[in-house]
Scaffold this motif. Structure first.
Motif, short mmCIF file in Angstrom:
data_model
loop_
_atom_site.label_atom_id
_atom_site.label_comp_id
_atom_site.label_asym_id
_atom_site.label_seq_id
_atom_site.Cartn_x
_atom_site.Cartn_y
_atom_site.Cartn_z
N ARG A 322 1.14 -6.61 -12.32
CA ARG A 322 0.04 -6.28 -13.23
C ARG A 322 -1.17 -5.71 -12.49
O ARG A 322 -2.00 -5.04 -13.08
CB ARG A 322 -0.39 -7.53 -14.00
N ARG A 324 -1.08 -4.46 -8.86
CA ARG A 324 -0.81 -3.49 -7.80
C ARG A 324 -0.52 -2.10 -8.37
O ARG A 324 0.33 -1.94 -9.25
CB ARG A 324 0.40 -3.98 -7.01
N GLN A 326 0.82 1.66 -7.75
CA GLN A 326 1.73 2.38 -6.87
C GLN A 326 2.50 3.42 -7.68
O GLN A 326 3.20 3.09 -8.63
CB GLN A 326 2.70 1.42 -6.19
N ARG A 341 -0.06 0.98 -12.53
CA ARG A 341 0.27 -0.37 -12.09
C ARG A 341 1.79 -0.50 -12.07
O ARG A 341 2.48 0.14 -12.87
CB ARG A 341 -0.39 -1.39 -13.02
#
Lengths: 602, 602
Positions: A322, A324, A326, A341
């Motif tokens: 929720r 991070r 990338q 996210r």
């Protein structure tokens, strides 16, 4: 660490109250003084102690495993006060009688409390679990004097317990145990031999350690029939019942494991250094039968522990996914846009959903099994007790083996969700995975569970256990047919059940025709099949509750919670349950692939 | 440690010579000076150095991971001499041109040599692998001057290499790389930023470390198109090409992993402490394209490493199961009889057979992919080169992802074969399992591999790669039909191939209709399906060779070897290949389960 990070309070309440009607257990005389308030109070205490005193040293205990210093075990200082809080709150006696100072909680509720400790710190909780299991065994078979001397201090958390079964040459094969016991001329016994893999076999955490030890009387027959069970304390009791002189149980070494590193695992020298005294528990030659009382309970708890490690890993991966950022989801190609996210990526969501299905389904199944214990022990109706006993018998190996296999899969997915970070010791998920790897091994390997299921439980009482389970599953399938949205899953569950019953019958036939080796060479596939069915059944039961709650108007976060239950159910019916077709075909073909492999061909 | 314990010499010879006709590569001008003798000589050297110098410190390196002492990395003393032997024997230049001092071996044979090091000690071998991969990249894109300065010392094992891609915010998402490069006014560049997860990023094992570093020129566009590749040494080269002054690549920390613990994994501060000079490699903006030259190679090597860890675990479990006595087989009830060896239990044999199928099939598939590299690079026929290139393109993500997933399953089974012992650090299997857990993550997570396969490779050149692969699989299926004993497997392989092609076409259709997100939400299932098919194909190829060898009269241990190949094939066709039916159905349903899961429902 926030409680929410390891386990969902809402989900425990759902399983206990909405799925399993724990309050209904207060109809039984034994639990009549309880109610939802006392249940929830115990749970809140468990949650608080687990998150405040167990979770914070989970990693530290892993990094600093118990050490042998001058022949004594050293353990990090956080463990003892955590277990003292566990004792003070009464959790060593959660299920024990009021008259012994216990909380006399239903086993179901006690297990739900333990779920918090399992998710928080399995290595420290293991001392508690072993002691509770040992005290239950004493409660069932010890004399009143033995209960007063050994069990009572365990309920108070002053003495800890162990299961001292395995020996270097006898792990899965208990019939090969060589430790011997001889009458000492004073009404007791002297034991001599060696034990291996004894969890909690030595430590400085309690006043005394009570080993429940399998050994063989000199004139006993070979094999498991010759085994008797002995109470062997680390320190002999003095006149006041306190710990007296050492009792010839010498610590010969610590095993260095890949996980559960906070729990000592010991090699014990019995009676080598000095005389080792023991008291016979119950009748001679009944050792294995008594031990199985503890072992069956231990097996369901292993399944539950597995699921709780899966749960903790899932919650961590979910929180991470929720936050991070990338990459960008498929279709969003603007490289200048901020990254998405992780949870926005379909494959990450797939891995989270898989973990949710295993963790939440595993919690539900474990507590379902715990509730069978309460019915079997406390229901006034003999037929209800008998039926619950049968269902528990057949579910036990499934809970143990299927959940421990699947929970490992969930922890693997948690690592994958975190990517390289998940592979480091800076994040907890790799430890959950390592800890969890023990669960398919201890308390009977999963291979042994599969043989137990396919070779014994399916045929027991002329198929009575399977019929009892099938009737319960069938009832869920039928209930689903009343809902338009759930009816397809109800049909799928019914079909899979018919398949399982057909395969079970075929396996019995194979046992009579092709022989037991062929029958049991297919035990692993049968276990997997039974597991998928059982997990799907639990999810459909949850989906029925969820559909009902949504129908009567659940809103907001509550509605989301129930939609999540429905969606986890969809996942299991889409991805897992269809696997039973192939597995059934494999079993029904009386597959001999493993059997036909000659040793020299490897 | 005996060589036999980690890998089978006989099996490597089988794959190289009987399955892949490695000698046939000597028809190519590049390999004309080679022959079976030189191939076998290189293999014998690899086997010797791997078993004598790599395997013995595998556990020690795991227990004593690299440490930061006064800002420098300390590594156990066994690692450096092992890599010096690797260098002296020419393995840094196994594939390199004669004129550069290389052995000019086919890539296939070089990989077979590396198999020994991977099975013996993956953590130490990683330094070699990274350096070989970096030197290959320089060979493809560097100027002659750069080759002389940086590549030549790498071929000699004096300089080591790294892939310096990831950053804390940019792991899978390389487009988010922020490290910047600016012209330094002297024809070079100054770099500034931070790198994360750089394996081999610092250590005292070589004279210099050559980072191949992705960075962004100031005026470059956002995303991957703005990335350029730079040669960034740890020490700037002096006039003689030796290591000169430090170059502003500062070690900011070591990552503490759960496995591969012998390989340093670093956080690097680029140009923070002092100026960091780099040379541009090739053209600006081509960084990712160049890096993928290395990355694709790295991906097949990750697959191979996975399979070799599976192999080492399998061999250990096999040896253990042949010796260790525990329990009695079903039907042998006399408790006074001596216990049976583990291998006599059907379920243990099942787990060994599964490991054999994955390890041996993985070795065959990895070397098959390596042979495609040789054909693609060295075949005089342009069409043959093109076809090999296409097949390699589509196999690469399968080799990487499928093998790393299955190899982990094999290592899990190795632990289970050993029971409680397998869970301790006294036996190597738990380390193989931990080491192997990295392989589904690095060099592109398995989720990314699945998207690459289902989203790009299947559609590339209008399905040309898939067609080329399918033609090769079809040829094997047809060849099997000539054998009465193999024909059923030939038909099963043909059916599964048709299923895969159908599913691939359906996925492309889903991409156009339901959209790319739905298509790629099914990528994981498609990968699993393609993997099972590929593994079955390899086993059927091996079975064809084995059937032939038995027909012409193989005897004794040789006959047993070939029967083992046939039986591993039977295992895969009985247990794994049938899974493709369910997976196909899932993909073709355009499953949206993961996509439809709302974030708030978790």
């Amino acid at each position: 660490m926030s409680a929410d990070a390891i386990l969902s309070e809402r989900d425990i309440a759902f399983v206990l109250h909405e799925l399993l009607d724990a309050e209904g257990l207060t109809r039984y005389a034994r639990f009549a003084e309880h109610g939802r308030e006392t249940f929830d109070g115990a749970l809140a205490t468990a949650q608080r102690i687990a998150t405040e005193q167990f979770a914070p040293h989970n990693r530290k205990a892993d990094l600093n495993e118990p050490r042998l210093v001058d022949g004594r075990v050293e353990i990090i200082p956080e463990v003892k006060p955590a277990l003292e809080s566990f004792a003070e709150a009464g959790f060593f006696a959660a299920h024990a009688d009021f008259e012994r100072g216990g909380m006399q909680l239903p086993w179901t509720v006690a297990q739900a409390c333990y779920a918090w400790f399992q998710a928080a710190n399995i290595g420290t909780f293991a001392y508690g679990f072993l002691t509770v299991a040992a005290s239950n065994l004493l409660n069932a078979f010890a004399t009143e004097t033995q209960k007063a001397r050994y069990m009572q201090p365990m309920l108070e958390g002053r003495f800890f317990g162990t299961m001292a079964l395995s020996e270097p040459q006898a792990g899965s094969s208990l019939g090969d145990i060589r430790t011997v016991a001889e009458p000492d001329g004073e009404g007791g016994y002297r034991l001599k031999g060696g034990k291996m893999w004894i969890s909690g076999g030595d430590h400085p955490l309690s006043e005394n350690i009570v080993h429940l030890m399998l050994a063989r009387l000199r004139d006993a027959p070979p094999g498991v029939k010759g085994l008797s069970l002995f109470i062997v304390p680390k320190y002999r009791l003095d006149a006041a019942g306190g710990p007296g002189p050492e009792n010839g149980v010498a610590l010969a070494g610590l095993n260095h494991k890949m996980g559960y590193r906070g729990t000592t695992n010991t090699v014990l020298d019995i009676g080598g250094d000095g005389p080792c005294h023991g008291e016979l528990l119950g009748e001679p030659g009944q050792g294995l039968a008594y031990m199985f009382h503890m072992m069956n309970e231990a097996r369901t708890i292993v399944g539950m522990s597995s699921a709780m490690l899966a749960y903790a890993g899932y919650r961590h991966a979910l929180g991470y996914a929720r936050e991070r950022r990338q990459g960008r989801p498929v279709g969003a190609k603007d490289p200048a846009a901020p990254p998405a996210r992780l949870i926005e990526h379909a494959d990450v969501r797939r891995m989270l959903l898989m973990q949710k299905a295993i963790a939440e389904g595993g919690l539900a199944l474990s507590l379902y099994a715990a509730r069978l214990v309460d019915v079997k022990d406390a229901d006034p109706d003999a037929e209800a007790r008998r039926e619950a006993h049968l269902v528990l018998e057949i579910l036990t190996p499934i809970v143990k083996a299927y959940l421990s296999d699947r929970a490992l899969e969930a922890n693997d997915a948690a690592i994958q969700c975190l990517g390289g970070y998940g592979y480091t010791r800076d994040f907890p998920v790799e430890q959950y995975w390592r800890d969890n790897r023990l669960n398919p091994i201890h308390e009977g390997t999963n291979g042994i569970q599969a043989i137990d299921l396919a070779g014994r439980k399916v045929a027991m009482e002329e198929g009575g256990a399977l019929h009892a389970l099938a009737a319960r599953i069938d009832a869920t399938a039928r209930a689903a047919s009343a809902w338009e949205s759930l009816a397809p899953w109800g049909r799928a569950l019914g079909d899979a059940l018919a398949r399982l019953e057909g395969t079970a019958a075929r396996l019995v036939e194979i046992g009579r025709g092709e022989g037991a080796p062929v029958q049991l060479a297919n035990a692993n596939a049968f276990m997997e099949m039974a597991g998928h069915l059982t997990l799907a059944w639990m999810h459909l039961k949850a989906a029925l509750v969820a559909a009902d709650a949504l129908k009567v108007g659940a809103e907001g976060a509550e509605a989301d919670f129930y939609r999540g239950k429905l969606h986890a159910c969809r996942y299991v019916f889409t991805v897992d349950l269809p696997k039973t077709e192939r597995l059934a075909a494999l079993c029904e073909s009386a597959d001999r692939t493993a059997l036909d492999m000659a040793e020299d061909w490897f």
